[in-house]
Design a protein around this motif. Structure first.
Motif, PDB file in Angstrom:
ATOM      1  N   VAL A  36       1.098  -0.709   0.275  1.00  0.00           N
ATOM      2  CA  VAL A  36       0.055   0.106   0.209  1.00  0.00           C
ATOM      3  C   VAL A  36       0.664   1.380  -0.020  1.00  0.00           C
ATOM      4  CG1 VAL A  36      -1.741   1.206   1.257  1.00  0.00           C
ATOM      5  CG2 VAL A  36      -1.992  -1.259   0.336  1.00  0.00           C
ATOM      6  N   ALA A  37       1.771   1.182   0.888  1.00  0.00           N
ATOM      7  CA  ALA A  37       2.649   2.433   0.682  1.00  0.00           C
ATOM      8  C   ALA A  37       3.287   3.098  -0.447  1.00  0.00           C
ATOM      9  CB  ALA A  37       3.823   2.267   2.195  1.00  0.00           C
ATOM     10  N   SER A  38       3.975   2.084  -0.997  1.00  0.00           N
ATOM     11  CA  SER A  38       4.796   1.381  -2.744  1.00  0.00           C
ATOM     12  C   SER A  38       3.319   2.358  -3.538  1.00  0.00           C
ATOM     13  CB  SER A  38       4.968   0.399  -2.840  1.00  0.00           C
ATOM     14  OG  SER A  38       5.871   0.383  -1.881  1.00  0.00           O
ATOM     15  N   LYS A  39       2.169   2.070  -3.684  1.00  0.00           N
ATOM     16  CA  LYS A  39       1.135   2.337  -4.212  1.00  0.00           C
ATOM     17  C   LYS A  39       1.223   4.215  -3.847  1.00  0.00           C
ATOM     18  CE  LYS A  39      -2.457   1.972  -7.302  1.00  0.00           C
ATOM     19  NZ  LYS A  39      -0.887   1.724  -8.949  1.00  0.00           N
ATOM     20  N   VAL A  40       0.968   3.688  -2.793  1.00  0.00           N
ATOM     21  CA  VAL A  40       0.448   5.563  -2.463  1.00  0.00           C
ATOM     22  C   VAL A  40       1.781   6.717  -2.627  1.00  0.00           C
ATOM     23  CG1 VAL A  40       0.772   7.127  -0.624  1.00  0.00           C
ATOM     24  CG2 VAL A  40      -1.222   4.693  -0.590  1.00  0.00           C
ATOM     25  N   LYS A  41       2.924   5.972  -2.436  1.00  0.00           N
ATOM     26  CA  LYS A  41       3.959   7.042  -3.290  1.00  0.00           C
ATOM     27  C   LYS A  41       4.364   6.768  -5.194  1.00  0.00           C
ATOM     28  CE  LYS A  41       7.632   5.669   0.213  1.00  0.00           C
ATOM     29  NZ  LYS A  41       9.062   5.217   0.003  1.00  0.00           N
ATOM     30  N   GLU A  42       3.689   5.996  -5.378  1.00  0.00           N
ATOM     31  CA  GLU A  42       3.095   5.789  -6.763  1.00  0.00           C
ATOM     32  C   GLU A  42       2.414   6.924  -7.388  1.00  0.00           C
ATOM     33  OE1 GLU A  42       2.687   2.483 -10.875  1.00  0.00           O
ATOM     34  OE2 GLU A  42       2.093   2.092  -8.590  1.00  0.00           O
ATOM     35  N   VAL A  43       1.357   7.168  -7.135  1.00  0.00           N
ATOM     36  CA  VAL A  43       0.585   7.696  -7.555  1.00  0.00           C
ATOM     37  C   VAL A  43       0.197   9.006  -6.960  1.00  0.00           C
ATOM     38  CG1 VAL A  43      -2.218   8.026  -6.496  1.00  0.00           C
ATOM     39  CG2 VAL A  43      -1.885   6.190  -7.260  1.00  0.00           C
ATOM     40  N   ALA A  44       0.902   9.329  -5.748  1.00  0.00           N
ATOM     41  CA  ALA A  44       2.131  10.469  -5.312  1.00  0.00           C
ATOM     42  C   ALA A  44       2.798  11.368  -7.086  1.00  0.00           C
ATOM     43  CB  ALA A  44       2.179  10.831  -4.349  1.00  0.00           C
ATOM     44  N   GLU A  45       3.943  10.086  -7.321  1.00  0.00           N
ATOM     45  CA  GLU A  45       4.692  11.006  -7.792  1.00  0.00           C
ATOM     46  C   GLU A  45       3.726  11.447  -9.044  1.00  0.00           C
ATOM     47  OE1 GLU A  45       7.186   7.392  -8.509  1.00  0.00           O
ATOM     48  OE2 GLU A  45       8.208   8.453  -6.902  1.00  0.00           O
ATOM     49  N   ASP A  46       3.247  10.327  -9.619  1.00  0.00           N
ATOM     50  CA  ASP A  46       2.317  10.592 -11.148  1.00  0.00           C
ATOM     51  C   ASP A  46       1.532  11.759 -11.100  1.00  0.00           C
ATOM     52  OD1 ASP A  46       3.204   8.304 -11.677  1.00  0.00           O
ATOM     53  OD2 ASP A  46       0.793   7.215 -11.299  1.00  0.00           O
ATOM     54  N   ALA A  47       0.677  12.070 -10.022  1.00  0.00           N
ATOM     55  CA  ALA A  47       0.139  13.181  -9.591  1.00  0.00           C
ATOM     56  C   ALA A  47       0.743  14.396 -10.113  1.00  0.00           C
ATOM     57  CB  ALA A  47      -0.476  13.701  -8.374  1.00  0.00           C
ATOM     58  N   LYS A  48       2.664  14.177  -8.819  1.00  0.00           N
ATOM     59  CA  LYS A  48       3.366  15.789  -8.887  1.00  0.00           C
ATOM     60  C   LYS A  48       3.482  14.939 -11.089  1.00  0.00           C
ATOM     61  CE  LYS A  48       8.035  16.249  -8.207  1.00  0.00           C
ATOM     62  NZ  LYS A  48       8.817  16.051  -8.725  1.00  0.00           N
ATOM     63  N   ASP A  49       4.018  15.065 -11.500  1.00  0.00           N
ATOM     64  CA  ASP A  49       3.773  14.838 -12.765  1.00  0.00           C
ATOM     65  C   ASP A  49       3.365  15.727 -13.420  1.00  0.00           C
ATOM     66  OD1 ASP A  49       6.457  13.806 -12.089  1.00  0.00           O
ATOM     67  OD2 ASP A  49       6.239  11.380 -13.148  1.00  0.00           O
ATOM     68  N   ALA A  50       1.776  15.045 -13.736  1.00  0.00           N
ATOM     69  CA  ALA A  50       0.620  16.021 -13.872  1.00  0.00           C
ATOM     70  C   ALA A  50       1.115  17.466 -13.515  1.00  0.00           C
ATOM     71  CB  ALA A  50      -0.298  14.624 -13.429  1.00  0.00           C
ATOM     72  N   ILE A  51       1.016  17.832 -12.215  1.00  0.00           N
ATOM     73  CA  ILE A  51       0.474  18.348 -12.350  1.00  0.00           C
ATOM     74  C   ILE A  51       1.978  19.224 -12.982  1.00  0.00           C
ATOM     75  CG2 ILE A  51       0.952  19.951 -10.127  1.00  0.00           C
ATOM     76  CD1 ILE A  51      -0.537  18.042  -8.226  1.00  0.00           C
ATOM     77  N   GLU A  52       3.235  18.958 -12.984  1.00  0.00           N
ATOM     78  CA  GLU A  52       4.142  19.855 -13.488  1.00  0.00           C
ATOM     79  C   GLU A  52       3.965  19.949 -14.851  1.00  0.00           C
ATOM     80  OE1 GLU A  52       7.797  17.287 -12.557  1.00  0.00           O
ATOM     81  OE2 GLU A  52       7.905  18.565 -10.657  1.00  0.00           O
ATOM     82  N   GLY A  53       3.333  19.145 -15.523  1.00  0.00           N
ATOM     83  CA  GLY A  53       2.964  19.022 -17.326  1.00  0.00           C
ATOM     84  C   GLY A  53       1.997  20.607 -17.088  1.00  0.00           C
ATOM     85  N   ALA A  54       0.894  20.082 -16.602  1.00  0.00           N
ATOM     86  CA  ALA A  54       0.091  21.047 -16.587  1.00  0.00           C
ATOM     87  C   ALA A  54       0.971  22.025 -16.685  1.00  0.00           C
ATOM     88  CB  ALA A  54      -1.389  20.471 -15.570  1.00  0.00           C
ATOM     89  N   VAL A  55       1.304  23.013 -15.558  1.00  0.00           N
ATOM     90  CA  VAL A  55       1.871  24.473 -14.945  1.00  0.00           C
ATOM     91  C   VAL A  55       3.130  24.639 -16.099  1.00  0.00           C
ATOM     92  CG1 VAL A  55       3.956  24.969 -13.239  1.00  0.00           C
ATOM     93  CG2 VAL A  55       1.672  23.990 -12.218  1.00  0.00           C
ATOM     94  N   GLU A  56       3.405  23.426 -16.539  1.00  0.00           N
ATOM     95  CA  GLU A  56       4.076  24.157 -17.777  1.00  0.00           C
ATOM     96  C   GLU A  56       3.683  24.546 -19.247  1.00  0.00           C
ATOM     97  OE1 GLU A  56       7.158  20.735 -19.356  1.00  0.00           O
ATOM     98  OE2 GLU A  56       8.263  20.829 -17.142  1.00  0.00           O
ATOM     99  N   ALA A  57       2.243  23.638 -19.194  1.00  0.00           N
ATOM    100  CA  ALA A  57       1.531  24.063 -20.770  1.00  0.00           C
ATOM    101  C   ALA A  57       0.834  25.869 -20.399  1.00  0.00           C
ATOM    102  CB  ALA A  57       0.084  22.699 -20.792  1.00  0.00           C
ATOM    103  N   VAL A  58       0.323  25.562 -19.186  1.00  0.00           N
ATOM    104  CA  VAL A  58      -0.305  26.470 -18.620  1.00  0.00           C
ATOM    105  C   VAL A  58       0.824  27.700 -19.148  1.00  0.00           C
ATOM    106  CG1 VAL A  58      -1.184  28.244 -17.049  1.00  0.00           C
ATOM    107  CG2 VAL A  58      -2.177  26.177 -17.255  1.00  0.00           C
ATOM    108  N   SER A  59       2.710  27.391 -18.712  1.00  0.00           N
ATOM    109  CA  SER A  59       3.198  28.762 -19.331  1.00  0.00           C
ATOM    110  C   SER A  59       3.421  28.938 -20.791  1.00  0.00           C
ATOM    111  CB  SER A  59       4.527  28.342 -18.028  1.00  0.00           C
ATOM    112  OG  SER A  59       4.638  28.212 -16.527  1.00  0.00           O
ATOM    113  N   TYR A  60       4.104  27.827 -21.112  1.00  0.00           N
ATOM    114  CA  TYR A  60       3.961  28.050 -22.296  1.00  0.00           C
ATOM    115  C   TYR A  60       2.912  28.619 -23.097  1.00  0.00           C
ATOM    116  CZ  TYR A  60       3.973  26.400 -27.204  1.00  0.00           C
ATOM    117  OH  TYR A  60       4.376  26.545 -28.482  1.00  0.00           O
TER     118      TYR A  60
END
Length: 71
Positions: A36-60
């Motif tokens: 469960v802990a590993s799954k939570v970390k994986e989901v958090a990493e995926d969410a972080k990547d998605a947010i970073e991608g959205a910020v880059e798109a908005v900035s561009y």
């Protein structure tokens, strides 16, 4: 998706399975918790990547909207 977290999930599942097989509730619980802990970390990493991608798109988009048109 982190390969390390996938590996940790698999390791937790194995530990959980071995615990069930030998009747060791502690090992079973430890494996389930690791999984469960590993799954939570994986989901958090995926969410972080998605947010970073959205910020880059908005900035561009913002930069493109404020460019001076060339004549």
């Amino acid at each position: 998706m982190s390969t390390e977290e996938k590996f940790n999930q698999a390791a937790g599942a194995v530990k959980e399975g071995v615990g069930k097989l030998v009747g060791d509730k502690g090992l079973e619980s430890e494996g389930a918790a690791e999984k469960v802990a590993s799954k939570v970390k994986e989901v958090a990493e995926d969410a972080k990547d998605a947010i970073e991608g959205a910020v880059e798109a908005v900035s561009y988009t913002h930069l493109r909207a404020h460019e001076t048109p060339e004549h």
